[in-house]
Design a protein around this motif. Structure first.
Motif, mmCIF file in Angstrom:
data_model
loop_
_atom_site.group_PDB
_atom_site.id
_atom_site.type_symbol
_atom_site.label_atom_id
_atom_site.label_comp_id
_atom_site.label_asym_id
_atom_site.label_seq_id
_atom_site.Cartn_x
_atom_site.Cartn_y
_atom_site.Cartn_z
ATOM 1 N N ALA A 51 7.403 -27.425 49.654
ATOM 2 C CA ALA A 51 6.323 -28.034 48.867
ATOM 3 C C ALA A 51 5.280 -28.648 49.790
ATOM 4 C CB ALA A 51 6.893 -29.115 47.950
ATOM 5 N N ALA A 52 4.167 -29.042 49.207
ATOM 6 C CA ALA A 52 3.137 -29.772 49.944
ATOM 7 C C ALA A 52 3.749 -31.036 50.530
ATOM 8 C CB ALA A 52 1.983 -30.130 49.018
ATOM 9 N N GLY A 53 3.329 -31.380 51.738
ATOM 10 C CA GLY A 53 3.806 -32.589 52.393
ATOM 11 C C GLY A 53 4.968 -32.363 53.344
ATOM 12 N N TYR A 54 5.603 -31.204 53.275
ATOM 13 C CA TYR A 54 6.721 -30.931 54.174
ATOM 14 C C TYR A 54 6.194 -30.561 55.553
ATOM 15 C CZ TYR A 54 10.259 -31.384 50.580
ATOM 16 O OH TYR A 54 11.097 -31.896 49.630
ATOM 17 N N VAL A 55 6.862 -31.055 56.584
ATOM 18 C CA VAL A 55 6.421 -30.873 57.966
ATOM 19 C C VAL A 55 6.950 -29.548 58.506
ATOM 20 C CG1 VAL A 55 6.557 -31.832 60.299
ATOM 21 C CG2 VAL A 55 6.271 -33.341 58.319
ATOM 22 N N VAL A 56 6.071 -28.832 59.202
ATOM 23 C CA VAL A 56 6.433 -27.541 59.782
ATOM 24 C C VAL A 56 6.175 -27.548 61.282
ATOM 25 C CG1 VAL A 56 5.973 -26.261 57.649
ATOM 26 C CG2 VAL A 56 4.154 -26.512 59.348
ATOM 27 N N ILE A 57 6.921 -26.692 61.976
ATOM 28 C CA ILE A 57 6.683 -26.419 63.387
ATOM 29 C C ILE A 57 5.905 -25.112 63.438
ATOM 30 C CG2 ILE A 57 7.755 -25.845 65.599
ATOM 31 C CD1 ILE A 57 10.232 -27.458 64.588
ATOM 32 N N ILE A 58 4.839 -25.093 64.240
ATOM 33 C CA ILE A 58 3.982 -23.909 64.362
ATOM 34 C C ILE A 58 4.146 -23.364 65.774
ATOM 35 C CG2 ILE A 58 1.640 -23.005 64.165
ATOM 36 C CD1 ILE A 58 0.996 -25.693 62.623
ATOM 37 N N ASP A 59 4.661 -22.140 65.886
ATOM 38 C CA ASP A 59 4.877 -21.571 67.215
ATOM 39 C C ASP A 59 3.616 -20.866 67.718
ATOM 40 O OD1 ASP A 59 4.799 -18.929 66.176
ATOM 41 O OD2 ASP A 59 6.966 -18.652 66.334
#
Length: 164
Positions: A51-59
């Motif tokens: 959902a919106a607001g969840y933190v992601v790692i971007i490679d």
């Protein structure tokens, strides 16, 4: 209502099939600065993003995966961002990397202190658990209440930092 800039709506995603055949998609890694000053990066989901607001790692290939203590352990220096909406696996869309936003945090997470990854995908905390990683340049501006929730935060091009 999502931010919009010349054909971009940050709360929309594009399926991988539509991306491959549309001929008019944004490129992976493209940046968008919305009229409110928030900045977004165009990514592809490497697994569903809840959902919106969840933190992601971007490679380095602009693949975004929800952050956990497991995958952040090998992601030191990788960029981080906050999903503008939910993504299905392999969908393309925007994640926020700069400006005021909301971030998914564990219960009782304090404002204005260092926060870190947790075992719960996409959720951060201030608990400084051993073997978690600091999410640098991401700070809550409002403490989280007695249950996990999204809380007001500020992003300044966050990345995965040191292991605690």
């Amino acid at each position: 209502m999502g931010s919009q800039t010349i054909g971009a709506t940050v709360t929309d995603t594009v399926t991988s099939a539509a991306y491959a055949t549309s001929g008019r998609a944004f490129g992976l890694g493209d940046r968008l600065v919305a009229q409110d000053g928030k900045e977004y990066a165009y990514v592809q989901a490497n697994g569903a993003i809840t959902a919106a607001g969840y933190v992601v790692i971007i490679d380095e290939d602009h693949q975004a995966v929800m952050a956990t203590t497991t995958n952040s352990a090998t992601a030191r220096g990788d960029r981080a961002g906050v999903a503008a909406c939910a993504f299905a696996d392999d969908d393309y869309g925007w994640v926020q990397v700069y400006g005021a936003c909301v971030v998914r945090t564990a219960a009782s997470c304090a404002a204005n202190i260092q926060i870190n990854t947790t075992a719960t995908a996409g959720q951060l905390d201030d608990d400084a658990t051993a073997s978690s990683e600091v999410v640098e340049r991401c700070f809550l501006t409002t403490a989280t209440g007695g249950a996990a929730a999204t809380s007001a935060a500020m992003l300044n091009y966050p990345n995965i930092g040191a292991t605690l």
